[in-house]
Design a protein around this motif. Structure first.
Motif: not given
Length: 165
Positions: A1-29
């Motif tokens: 699964m190729s998932i890119d997370v690009n933070n352009e917001s200027g706010t620090e976010v947990d990019e790894q968690a976003i990546l992980d949950i997206a990968r989990y959701a896609l696998a689950r579906m």
């Protein structure tokens, strides 16, 4: 699964968690493992511009989904899922912060972004929540995916309640 997370917001976010949950959701579906997804995190001004341009609605929103190849989960367990470009999910951490604070089970911005990521994935896969039966199906799947991911990651406490409408 190729998932890119690009933070352009200027706010620090947990990019790894976003990546992980997206990968989990896609696998689950059961989405093909060679499919591609892009997640973009933007500020309120950028989200408001997208919201006006694509939905003709004022103000920023929490999540927007832009499907590409209109992939759908396989209907039978033995069906081979198609491969392709899922599309883009756009998230807004400022709106996520407000929603998490106002939710019945208050939660962090990162928890809200995780929930919104799953919500965006489901929209890319053709799920919607305009009608009551659609909403029940989509929000049920959303809760099951978020709960499953949280359980696998040893996260305790109540899962974030759906805050998207």
């Amino acid at each position: 699964m190729s998932i890119d997370v690009n933070n352009e917001s200027g706010t620090e976010v947990d990019e790894q968690a976003i990546l992980d949950i997206a990968r989990y959701a896609l696998a689950r579906m059961r989405i093909h493992p060679l499919s591609e997804l892009s997640v973009i995190v933007v500020d309120e001004d950028a989200m408001e511009q997208l919201h006006i341009q694509w939905m003709d609605l004022p103000g920023p929103t929490d999540v927007m989904s832009f499907p590409m190849d209109e992939l759908r989960p396989p209907t039978k367990d033995d069906d081979e899922p198609p491969q392709g470009l899922l599309g883009d999910i756009v998230l807004c951490p400022e709106v996520a912060t407000k929603q998490g604070a106002e939710a019945p089970t208050q939660h962090s911005m990162d928890e809200e972004l995780q929930l919104l990521t799953v919500h965006g994935v489901l929209h890319l896969l053709g799920y919607d929540h305009e009608e009551p039966d659609e909403k029940a199906e989509m929000f049920g799947l959303q809760a099951a995916i978020v709960d499953g991911w949280r359980s696998e990651h040893g996260l305790t406490g109540p899962s974030p309640a759906p805050t998207v409408s």
